[in-house]
Scaffold this motif. Structure first.
Motif, PDB file in Angstrom:
ATOM      1  N   PHE A 164     116.965  15.765 -51.890  1.00 41.14           N
ATOM      2  CA  PHE A 164     115.847  14.961 -51.431  1.00 41.14           C
ATOM      3  C   PHE A 164     114.800  14.772 -52.540  1.00 41.14           C
ATOM      4  CE2 PHE A 164     117.354  16.300 -47.153  1.00 41.14           C
ATOM      5  CZ  PHE A 164     117.531  15.022 -46.631  1.00 41.14           C
ATOM      6  N   LEU A 177     124.305  13.087 -39.097  1.00 40.39           N
ATOM      7  CA  LEU A 177     123.061  13.011 -39.866  1.00 40.39           C
ATOM      8  C   LEU A 177     122.436  14.385 -40.109  1.00 40.39           C
ATOM      9  CD1 LEU A 177     120.951  11.226 -41.228  1.00 40.39           C
ATOM     10  CD2 LEU A 177     119.834  10.963 -39.003  1.00 40.39           C
ATOM     11  N   GLU A 178     122.379  15.214 -39.066  1.00 44.06           N
ATOM     12  CA  GLU A 178     121.748  16.522 -39.217  1.00 44.06           C
ATOM     13  C   GLU A 178     122.498  17.397 -40.217  1.00 44.06           C
ATOM     14  OE1 GLU A 178     120.537  20.340 -36.415  1.00 44.06           O
ATOM     15  OE2 GLU A 178     120.743  18.348 -35.509  1.00 44.06           O
ATOM     16  N   ARG A 179     123.827  17.375 -40.145  1.00 44.29           N
ATOM     17  CA  ARG A 179     124.629  18.180 -41.070  1.00 44.29           C
ATOM     18  C   ARG A 179     124.495  17.674 -42.500  1.00 44.29           C
ATOM     19  NH1 ARG A 179     130.267  19.003 -37.602  1.00 44.29           N
ATOM     20  NH2 ARG A 179     129.307  20.035 -35.817  1.00 44.29           N
ATOM     21  N   ILE A 180     124.451  16.361 -42.665  1.00 45.16           N
ATOM     22  CA  ILE A 180     124.258  15.787 -44.002  1.00 45.16           C
ATOM     23  C   ILE A 180     122.907  16.205 -44.563  1.00 45.16           C
ATOM     24  CG2 ILE A 180     123.878  13.614 -45.254  1.00 45.16           C
ATOM     25  CD1 ILE A 180     126.050  12.370 -43.462  1.00 45.16           C
ATOM     26  N   CYS A 181     121.874  16.177 -43.719  1.00 45.53           N
ATOM     27  CA  CYS A 181     120.527  16.566 -44.168  1.00 45.53           C
ATOM     28  C   CYS A 181     120.477  18.034 -44.584  1.00 45.53           C
ATOM     29  CB  CYS A 181     119.508  16.299 -43.060  1.00 45.53           C
ATOM     30  SG  CYS A 181     119.121  14.550 -42.838  1.00 45.53           S
ATOM     31  N   ILE A 182     121.183  18.894 -43.837  1.00 48.52           N
ATOM     32  CA  ILE A 182     121.239  20.325 -44.192  1.00 48.52           C
ATOM     33  C   ILE A 182     121.853  20.497 -45.574  1.00 48.52           C
ATOM     34  CG2 ILE A 182     122.379  22.521 -43.649  1.00 48.52           C
ATOM     35  CD1 ILE A 182     122.107  21.732 -40.663  1.00 48.52           C
ATOM     36  N   GLU A 183     122.967  19.804 -45.810  1.00 48.50           N
ATOM     37  CA  GLU A 183     123.657  19.907 -47.101  1.00 48.50           C
ATOM     38  C   GLU A 183     122.804  19.349 -48.231  1.00 48.50           C
ATOM     39  OE1 GLU A 183     126.830  20.580 -49.868  1.00 48.50           O
ATOM     40  OE2 GLU A 183     126.180  21.457 -47.976  1.00 48.50           O
ATOM     41  N   MET A 184     122.141  18.210 -48.001  1.00 45.64           N
ATOM     42  CA  MET A 184     121.292  17.605 -49.028  1.00 45.64           C
ATOM     43  C   MET A 184     120.094  18.474 -49.345  1.00 45.64           C
ATOM     44  SD  MET A 184     121.406  13.554 -48.042  1.00 45.64           S
ATOM     45  CE  MET A 184     120.390  13.108 -49.455  1.00 45.64           C
ATOM     46  N   ASP A 185     119.550  19.123 -48.310  1.00 46.36           N
ATOM     47  CA  ASP A 185     118.404  20.008 -48.502  1.00 46.36           C
ATOM     48  C   ASP A 185     118.807  21.228 -49.346  1.00 46.36           C
ATOM     49  OD1 ASP A 185     115.672  20.662 -48.023  1.00 46.36           O
ATOM     50  OD2 ASP A 185     116.338  22.173 -46.576  1.00 46.36           O
ATOM     51  N   GLU A 186     119.964  21.810 -49.034  1.00 44.74           N
ATOM     52  CA  GLU A 186     120.446  22.976 -49.785  1.00 44.74           C
ATOM     53  C   GLU A 186     120.690  22.636 -51.257  1.00 44.74           C
ATOM     54  OE1 GLU A 186     123.816  24.725 -47.932  1.00 44.74           O
ATOM     55  OE2 GLU A 186     122.686  25.528 -46.238  1.00 44.74           O
ATOM     56  N   LEU A 197     124.095   9.030 -51.601  1.00 47.79           N
ATOM     57  CA  LEU A 197     123.421  10.250 -51.169  1.00 47.79           C
ATOM     58  C   LEU A 197     123.479  11.349 -52.234  1.00 47.79           C
ATOM     59  CD1 LEU A 197     124.615  10.500 -47.441  1.00 47.79           C
ATOM     60  CD2 LEU A 197     122.360   9.832 -48.267  1.00 47.79           C
TER      61      LEU A 197
END
Length: 204
Positions: free
Chosen positions: A202, A189-198, A16
């Motif tokens: 992606f 998953l949602e928290r991981i996506c927030i961190e990856m987006d910041e 990731l």
């Protein structure tokens, strides 16, 4: 099984592209021995629920909660000394072993914990996450019977954990399957996506 799941966490976090991730690890047997040493094994669930709030309300908040629930001052002081222990995983486990020398269930938990951390370190350790034995980790759920895990981002405590799990032997006995061991992990998953987006991950 615990070691395989730890290594799985490491591979996924690497894929990731997340950095600064910590895998906190503990054992419910150690926690039970800790409660027994302090004389409140009959309040074990209450104790672990409060302890599990440490990363959210810090040590002062945990102290207030314990006082509110009528845990004595000397017991609270002992709790603070143990959960705030600094040093290597090996140092912390040995310190706890000396204190728990007469508690069989705890010593068994310490042996399990030592085996896991030593095996990971001898295999070369993780590529993407830090492994930290943390006595304050309790994951307040009563079905856990041994090792417990939690993935966190220490630099972003407001996000909370991004994964967790542990061993829950005999949980499926509720469905008439006897003597079946079990262990599992999950991802936020949602928290991981927030961190990856910041972090703009992606785009990669």
């Amino acid at each position: 099984q615990e070691i395989e799941l730890c290594m799985l966490y490491d591979r996924i976090i690497k894929d990731l592209g997340l950095e600064g991730v910590c895998l906190r690890i503990n054992n419910r047997k150690i926690l039970f021995g800790f409660a027994k040493l302090l004389g409140f094994e009959n309040r074990f669930n209450e104790f672990t629920i409060i302890l599990d709030k440490l990363d959210k309300i810090n040590i002062d908040g945990v102290t207030k909660e314990l006082k509110k629930q009528n845990f004595s001052e000397d017991k609270i002081q002992m709790i603070k000394e143990f959960i705030l222990l600094e040093g290597t995983n090996k140092f912390k486990l040995e310190k706890i072993r000396k204190a728990f020398k007469d508690a069989k269930i705890s010593l068994h938990g310490i042996d399990e914990q030592n085996f896991i951390t030593k095996s990971i370190e001898e295999s070369g350790g993780f590529e993407s996450i830090d492994l930290k034995f943390d006595l304050s980790l309790s994951r307040g759920l009563t079905y856990y019977t041994g090792t417990i895990f939690e993935l966190t981002l220490p630099n972003f405590p407001e996000i909370g954990s991004i994964g967790g799990g542990g061993r829950y032997d005999d949980l499926v006995s509720l469905f008439n399957f006897k003597n079946v061991s079990g262990i599992g992990i999950s991802f936020g998953l949602e928290r991981i996506c927030i961190e990856m987006d910041e972090k703009g991950l992606f785009n990669k």
